[in-house]
Design a protein around this motif. Structure first.
Motif, PDB file in Angstrom:
ATOM      1  N   THR A 189       0.825  -1.202   0.000  1.00 43.77           N
ATOM      2  CA  THR A 189       0.000   0.000   0.000  1.00 43.77           C
ATOM      3  C   THR A 189       0.866   1.261   0.000  1.00 43.77           C
ATOM      4  O   THR A 189       0.544   2.240  -0.682  1.00 43.77           O
ATOM      5  N   ILE A 231       2.074   1.668  -3.575  1.00 42.64           N
ATOM      6  CA  ILE A 231       1.064   2.231  -4.476  1.00 42.64           C
ATOM      7  C   ILE A 231       0.908   3.728  -4.204  1.00 42.64           C
ATOM      8  O   ILE A 231       0.855   4.542  -5.142  1.00 42.64           O
ATOM      9  N   MET A 232       0.854   4.099  -2.927  1.00 43.73           N
ATOM     10  CA  MET A 232       0.703   5.514  -2.583  1.00 43.73           C
ATOM     11  C   MET A 232       1.893   6.325  -3.091  1.00 43.73           C
ATOM     12  O   MET A 232       1.745   7.398  -3.679  1.00 43.73           O
ATOM     13  N   VAL A 291       1.721   6.767  -6.898  1.00 41.63           N
ATOM     14  CA  VAL A 291       0.741   7.797  -7.278  1.00 41.63           C
ATOM     15  C   VAL A 291       1.322   9.188  -7.017  1.00 41.63           C
ATOM     16  O   VAL A 291       1.198  10.097  -7.847  1.00 41.63           O
ATOM     17  N   LYS A 292       1.997   9.317  -5.888  1.00 44.36           N
ATOM     18  CA  LYS A 292       2.604  10.615  -5.542  1.00 44.36           C
ATOM     19  C   LYS A 292       3.663  11.013  -6.565  1.00 44.36           C
ATOM     20  O   LYS A 292       3.672  12.141  -7.072  1.00 44.36           O
ATOM     21  N   CYS A 309       2.093  11.955  -9.889  1.00 44.05           N
ATOM     22  CA  CYS A 309       1.492  13.295  -9.837  1.00 44.05           C
ATOM     23  C   CYS A 309       2.570  14.369  -9.946  1.00 44.05           C
ATOM     24  O   CYS A 309       2.421  15.347 -10.699  1.00 44.05           O
ATOM     25  N   ILE A 315      -2.845  11.143 -15.921  1.00 44.37           N
ATOM     26  CA  ILE A 315      -1.969  10.085 -15.430  1.00 44.37           C
ATOM     27  C   ILE A 315      -2.534   8.750 -15.889  1.00 44.37           C
ATOM     28  O   ILE A 315      -3.695   8.453 -15.649  1.00 44.37           O
ATOM     29  N   SER A 316      -1.704   7.975 -16.543  1.00 40.85           N
ATOM     30  CA  SER A 316      -2.141   6.660 -17.026  1.00 40.85           C
ATOM     31  C   SER A 316      -1.600   5.580 -16.098  1.00 40.85           C
ATOM     32  O   SER A 316      -0.778   5.838 -15.220  1.00 40.85           O
ATOM     33  N   LEU A 317      -2.053   4.357 -16.353  1.00 42.88           N
ATOM     34  CA  LEU A 317      -1.610   3.228 -15.532  1.00 42.88           C
ATOM     35  C   LEU A 317      -0.111   3.003 -15.693  1.00 42.88           C
ATOM     36  O   LEU A 317       0.588   2.659 -14.734  1.00 42.88           O
ATOM     37  N   ILE A 358       1.896   5.246 -13.454  1.00 43.09           N
ATOM     38  CA  ILE A 358       1.932   4.784 -12.060  1.00 43.09           C
ATOM     39  C   ILE A 358       2.880   3.597 -11.922  1.00 43.09           C
ATOM     40  O   ILE A 358       3.702   3.544 -10.997  1.00 43.09           O
ATOM     41  N   GLU A 359       2.796   2.636 -12.841  1.00 45.53           N
ATOM     42  CA  GLU A 359       3.636   1.437 -12.725  1.00 45.53           C
ATOM     43  C   GLU A 359       5.108   1.763 -12.931  1.00 45.53           C
ATOM     44  O   GLU A 359       5.980   1.050 -12.426  1.00 45.53           O
ATOM     45  N   LEU A 372       0.928  -6.926  -3.570  1.00 43.59           N
ATOM     46  CA  LEU A 372      -0.489  -7.016  -3.880  1.00 43.59           C
ATOM     47  C   LEU A 372      -0.764  -6.567  -5.315  1.00 43.59           C
ATOM     48  O   LEU A 372      -1.623  -7.107  -5.995  1.00 43.59           O
ATOM     49  N   TRP A 373      -0.047  -5.544  -5.772  1.00 43.05           N
ATOM     50  CA  TRP A 373      -0.269  -4.989  -7.119  1.00 43.05           C
ATOM     51  C   TRP A 373       0.261  -5.930  -8.192  1.00 43.05           C
ATOM     52  O   TRP A 373      -0.324  -6.064  -9.261  1.00 43.05           O
TER      53      TRP A 373
END
Lengths: 322, 160
Positions: free
Chosen positions: B45, B48-49, B52-53, B56, B89-91, B94-95, B123-124
């Motif tokens: 988690t 993932i956070m 995303v940060k 952005c 923002i696309s997937l 993020i990856e 998890l991702w």
């Protein structure tokens, strides 16, 4: 113009004149040296047959012709080695495939025997012949998630039967997930057949009371794509506030996921119906400490197996850090 | 040799440990026989956070750079077409910021001691991974467990 001498004259060795010092005729030319043999090739050399020996010429070629007629021929050692290596590789590959198939045959036999034992145990559990499974306390199981492979999810009757078993056991809140969203498309049909109501999204555990089964439907669009939507929502806030940029925390991302409609409670137990023990992309944000149990294929589901899986969950102890 | 990666929020580690990890990563950067990823100060988690940060921030500075070049009404409007107007923002963005971008998604995920939960680990990335939970404890896991997990993995994939 110069005339080219005839062929017979060209092949004749040149006449030698007596040497100036001795006056004697020159010594006859040395016998042709034996041909150098190439160690890399397997060659047959007949010693004693000089090239200018007519008798030897006939004997040598006669033997060669008889050898050809016998089926043998002159070969290189290198070709033999290459062909031997090729055959060896092919035999090794065939033996490897055979061994691989045999090992998997043994594994299949083992699983057949395991399924028979499992079937017998499920029968005994369902009919209450095993005492330990009689007293089943489902109060610990607040939220159950079921992952079904999309091909099997098309069998709505099996899904409805499974939900009816869960309702009979006493489970109140269930999340149904499949990758392609097949269950989402059949949402109305499943809710009608199970006499269930849809989850409203903002309900707390205290609000989930009563005998009615509450169902939530999820697919892969609620997982990674949900995080993508939440990221764009946060980016809009990040871009807009030049002075006061949001501080990224897990709680903030959780709130963003809730706002885009891709959030929900974390399941306590995840039952996987499919060929492999794999959560198939269930929303990653919600399965941090979820117990995952593989139940086999949906068409071979058993009531006793369901009771056993829920019972085992109630006996699990999780340790959390301070 | 083996190439070593240290995955996680390494800023949470003690300075000496973090420097040792960076030295080990640099010293093995040219190795190509195998890759070993060691997760330290890692939860999925948080990964993932953080992704995303970072996505952005990256997109914010990209838009700011494009705006400062005077192309605000050009390139940005071109890039943000009707279909992607709400998806800056696309997937893949993020990856690309994930801690575990150094390795592909695992085929088999092993959790020893018989526990059947992932405990906030990968998890991702484990969406299509076989989850294998032998009851044996970690120091006692051996070749037979590895072979059994691979045989189970092969049962769900077609060969020959």
């Amino acid at each position: 113009t110069l005339r080219t001498p005839p062929a017979a004259q060209r092949d004749r060795p040149p006449r030698r004149r007596p040497t100036a010092t001795t006056g004697l005729p020159p010594s006859p030319p040395l016998a042709a040296p034996s041909p150098k043999l190439d160690p890399n090739k397997f060659q047959i050399y007949f010693p004693g047959f000089a090239t200018d020996d007519r008798c030897g010429w006939w004997i040598r070629h006669g033997l060669g012709i008889s050898w050809l007629m016998g089926g043998a021929r002159l070969m290189d050692v290198r070709d033999v080695n290459e062909k031997f290596s090729l055959w060896t590789a092919k035999i090794t590959q065939f033996a490897s495939i055979l061994l691989w198939k045999f090992m998997h045959f043994l594994v299949t036999v083992w699983y057949l025997m395991w399924n028979l034992v499992h079937m017998l145990e499920s029968f005994l559990v369902f009919h209450g012949w095993l005492k330990e499974y009689k007293s089943l306390d489902v109060s610990k199981l607040r939220y159950l998630a079921i992952v079904i492979e999309s091909e099997e999810a098309r069998q709505i009757s099996d899904v409805v039967e499974l939900l009816q078993w869960l309702a009979a056991i006493g489970v109140k809140h269930v999340c149904l997930y499949d990758m392609e969203g097949v269950l989402k498309e059949s949402k109305e049909e499943i809710l009608a057949k199970c006499n269930a109501r849809p989850w409203k999204g903002a309900e707390t555990a205290k609000a989930i009371v009563g005998p009615t089964l509450i169902l939530e439907f999820a697919s892969v669009s609620d997982g990674k794509q949900g995080v993508e939507k939440a990221a764009n929502l946060l980016f809009a806030q990040y871009q807009g506030g030049d002075q006061d940029k949001p501080k990224f925390t897990e709680a903030l991302l959780d709130e963003a996921l809730r706002l885009v409609g891709c959030s929900g409670p974390e399941p306590d137990l995840l039952l996987i119906y499919g060929p492999m023990r794999c959560h198939l992309g269930f929303p990653a944000w919600r399965i941090r400490y979820t117990e995952m149990v593989h139940m086999g294929c949906l068409k071979s589901k058993k009531h006793g197996s369901l009771i056993k899986a829920i019972y085992r969950f109630t006996t699990v102890r999780q340790n959390y850090g301070t | 040799g083996i190439r070593v990666h240290f995955v996680g929020d390494l800023n949470l580690l003690d300075e000496s440990v973090r420097l040792a990890a960076e030295r080990a990563t640099a010293a093995t950067s040219q190795n190509s026989r195998a890759v070993l990823s060691i997760c330290m100060a890692y939860t999925s988690t948080n990964e993932i956070m953080n992704a995303v940060k970072q996505a952005c921030e990256e997109k914010y500075y990209e838009c700011k750079r494009l705006g400062s070049c005077g192309t605000k009404n050009g390139l940005i409007d071109y890039a943000a077409n009707v279909e992607r107007k709400d998806n800056f923002i696309s997937l893949s963005d993020i990856e690309r910021q994930m801690y575990m971008r150094v390795a592909p998604p695992p085929g088999i995920l092993v959790r020893t001691s018989g526990e059947s939960r992932l405990s906030n680990f990968l998890l991702w990335q484990s969406g299509s991974s076989l989850l294998y939970s032998p009851s044996v404890l970690w120091p006692e896991i051996g070749l037979c467990h590895l072979v059994w997990s691979i045989l189970n993995f092969q049962r769900n994939h077609s060969y020959f």
